[in-house]
Each structure stands twice: as C-alpha cells, then as structure tokens.
Enzyme design. Structure first.
Site, PDB file in Angstrom:
ATOM      1  N   PRO A  84     -27.043  40.749  -3.970  1.00 43.43           N
ATOM      2  CG  PRO A  84     -28.976  40.793  -2.716  1.00 43.43           C
ATOM      3  CD  PRO A  84     -28.068  41.457  -4.075  1.00 43.43           C
ATOM      4  CB  CYS A  85     -23.948  35.977  -2.356  1.00 45.87           C
ATOM      5  SG  CYS A  85     -22.765  37.290  -2.629  1.00 45.87           S
ATOM      6  N   PRO A  86     -26.906  35.039  -1.604  1.00 50.63           N
ATOM      7  CG  PRO A  86     -27.988  35.461   0.375  1.00 50.63           C
ATOM      8  CD  PRO A  86     -27.354  36.265  -0.885  1.00 50.63           C
TER       9      PRO A  86
END
Length: 422
Positions: A84-86
């Site tokens: 995941p990037c967030p």
C-alpha cells in the site's frame, strides 16, 4: 516455453507487475490480493495461477512458512509486490510506520521466512523523500541481517516506453553474491506521446477530430491516479492533474464508455475510456495484452493503481540476469542514502546529546534542528528523550511499524474498515 523461475507476488493488484514479471521469465507460484475485483481479473487472465484473496498478512489467507525451503523444497526465486502507498504518499499525511496500512516492513520480514533469491518491492515517490531516510535504512539493515544486499532507485515509467510520468520508488534485494551482478535497467530513449499512443483508439469510431486531437496531445500524460474505495467514481485525479489533462485535450472529469463518435465535438476534449487508460499504463494488444473484468469504476481503479507492465518487465529481466551472474560485477554502498543522525542513534548503546550526535555524524546542525530531525525519526521509531544538565539526550529504541505483531492496531483497522481498504 517452460519457465523455471518461481515468484510469489503479494498485493498483486490486477496484474501489471505480474504480467511484466511473467514476460521477464518468472512463473507465479502464488499471487495474493485483497480486492476481489482485481483478483478476479488475475484469475480471468491466468486461470492456472493460484490466487489467494484477502489480507496478505493474515496467515489464514496464506502462510509464508508453507513456502519456505524445507524437506527438499527449494527457495522461491522472487518475492515481489506493490504494498500500500498511502503511508508514504505526498498527497497524504506521510505517517509511514505509524500508518495502520503500512505493509512495507512486514513484507521485508517475510524474506527471513521465505528466503527468496531476490526481492522486488515498489511504492510511490514519497518513500524516497528525506522524511523516510531512517525508514529506508531500517529496511536495508534488516535485509543485511538476513544476508541480502539491497538498493533503492526512483524509476520513471516514461523511461521504459510508458507515455506518462508515473515515478515509482523501487527496492531490489538479492543475496550478496548475486546482487553484485544486478544493474538497474537502462532507459529506452524516446517515448510516444499521448496522441501517438491513443490515436488508433480515438479513431475507432471514425471521429473526425482524432488527428487534430492527437497533434494537441503531443506530450506524455500526468501520472494516472487510480484512487480508492473511499472516494466516488472514476476520474483522472485532483484539480492540478485535470488541468494537465486539459492541456492535452482530455476531459479528466470522468471515464467514457466508448471512443468519440464521428461528429462529436468537445469544449475541452474527449474523456478517456478504460482501454485508453490501460494503453497509457503500458498494456497493449501484443506483448502486454490483458483483459480486465468488473464494472467501469472498478476496472479504472485496477488499471490506475497498477505497476506498468513494461517497467516490471525491465526490472525483472535485470533480476534474471543477476541470478544467472550475467554481466560485470559492481560495488554497492549499503548506506549511500541513509540518514546520518539515524545511523548514529542506531549504533549507540546509551543516550546521546545533540552535541554528541553532531560530533559522531559530522553534520553541521544546531540543537533545535537536531531535535526536529529526531522528532521526524520518532514517527517511525520509538525514541526516548531525557533532560540533562547539558541539554536533551536521545536514545533510539524499537521500530514502530507492523512486522507481524498479533496486537498491532492494523488488525482492528482491517476488521472495522475492510470495505474501505483498497
């Protein structure tokens, strides 16, 4: 062609990285993906693959120990994924290890279990920022403890034939004897424009304005943003991105169901279809052909959140060459990009004052700046401060991130917000 290099891919999405690695010579032992729609696309295109659906860190979805080398079973050749990037996104709060969605450190820990010959993880450009220098060095430190050499590199999709900006921050690790042969892929040179790439699709319904539109769309696209389940329907990103799309003659306020009709006219320009967005992500009708399943918004998100197949292919080929010891040997500096303040605190066995940190790190900073930088490190690490007669003293303790703890806050987050996680 029989493939004999095996990959386990985590957070596999709809198959951008998967297809690129397949073309480079890897056969999927397993793909793990949380989103049911993306997993359906994977299974639709490669029904022979084993696809596990659910939280990648849940041992009931898959247990890394089941794939560890034992009883004659060889190590897998590659552990890969786009976690995941967030937690690292510039558009977000950049909470890093304090973000319950962060899986980067957890993925690195699986290297000690799986003992793959190589590791490939990719994320957003934000992870390359100074804010995460300590986090990045922690990752390199752990990999070195496991017997691997590793390196980070910011790669741009446009360097590999993909007609959009799309910078991605990539980590590659291999056993030290193999990593000496790893070289980052060389940029290809000229990249087609949006107009050149999409003219055949824009012309499909014989739109009269297609050629004039293609002349206006004479540069590469801004980064395509897939978005998340938290937000509404598919569009091409925030206001600034929409302005960039408008300059190319593209209406970024949504996604079209079909290319323009023969007599269509537009104030800004046509909207893109999902097929056009896929073409701008590097999928094509030949080497990187893929078919997406689901409704339009879901398909757009699958495409927009993907790692471009040509970029994965380029990196995958370099990993294959390194595993085969092709090419020349190179030297690697394991701490080239690390935070000197983090290094000093990491290696200390007791509290250090700001002056001691300055002397040991050779950085030229005053006490308030030292305290500010340590406070930034405190987002990812447990740091104790102690007031002394000579000023504040600091000691670095444990890493804050999720690495598999049963009592970590991410478990409650997933239980309560599974429908919003993407």
């Amino acid at each position: 062609m029989t493939l004999d290099l095996r990959v386990i891919e985590i957070c596999a999405g709809a198959g951008g990285q998967a297809l690129g690695l397949e073309r480079a010579g890897f056969e999927h032992e397993l793909a793990v993906e949380l989103d049911h729609n993306a997993a359906a696309t994977l299974s639709h295109n490669r029904p022979e693959w084993k696809v596990a659906i659910g939280d990648v860190a849940n041992p009931e979805v898959w247990n890394p120990a089941d794939y560890a080398p034992s009883h004659g079973r060889q190590s897998i050749d590659l552990l890969a994924g786009g976690v995941p990037c967030p937690p690292f996104s510039i558009a977000g709060k950049q909470l890093g290890a304090n973000d319950e969605r962060d899986l980067f450190a957890w993925a690195v820990e699986q290297v000690s279990v799986l003992q793959p010959r190589a590791l490939l993880l990719e994320n957003v450009r934000g992870l390359s920022m100074p804010r995460f220098a300590g986090y990045r060095q922690h990752v390199l430190d752990r990999l070195r403890e496991f017997g691997y050499s590793a390196e980070w590199r910011l790669l741009h999709a446009s360097d590999f034939g993909v007609p959009q900006l799309r910078p991605r921050f990539v980590l590659v690790a291999l056993k030290s004897e193999d990593f000496a042969y790893f070289h980052w892929p060389t940029p290809l040179g000229n990249v087609p424009t949006v107009g050149e790439t999409l003219l055949p699709l824009m012309s499909r319904n014989k739109w009269r304005g297609a050629k004039a539109w293609a002349r206006q769309a004479n540069s590469i696209a801004p980064t395509i943003v897939g978005g998340s389940k938290k937000h509404g329907g598919a569009d091409l990103g925030p206001t600034r991105a929409k302005r960039a799309w408008a300059a190319l003659g593209v209406n970024g306020l949504g996604i079209a169901d079909a290319p323009p009709a023969r007599e269509d006219t537009f104030d800004v320009g046509p909207k893109l279809t999902c097929e056009m967005v896929a073409r701008l992500q590097g999928w094509d009708d030949d080497e990187f052909w893929w078919e997406f399943t689901g409704r339009k918004t879901s398909v757009y998100r699958q495409i927009g959140n993907a790692f471009p197949p040509p970029v994965a292919h380029a990196i995958g080929k370099q990993i294959v060459d390194a595993l085969a010891h092709r090419g020349h040997v190179r030297a690697v500096d394991p701490e080239r990009d690390s935070d000197p303040i983090y290094r000093v605190l990491r290696d200390a066995t007791d509290f250090l004052t700001a002056r001691q940190i300055v002397n040991r790190s050779a950085v030229k900073l005053d006490d308030p700046e030292i305290d500010r930088r340590i406070s930034i490190l405190g987002s990812d690490f447990e740091i104790v401060k102690e007031q002394r007669s000579t000023g504040l003293a600091y000691r670095l303790l444990g890493f804050r991130g999720f690495v598999g703890q049963d009592d970590h806050i991410r478990h409650d987050y997933l239980r309560t917000k599974t429908s919003k996680v993407s």
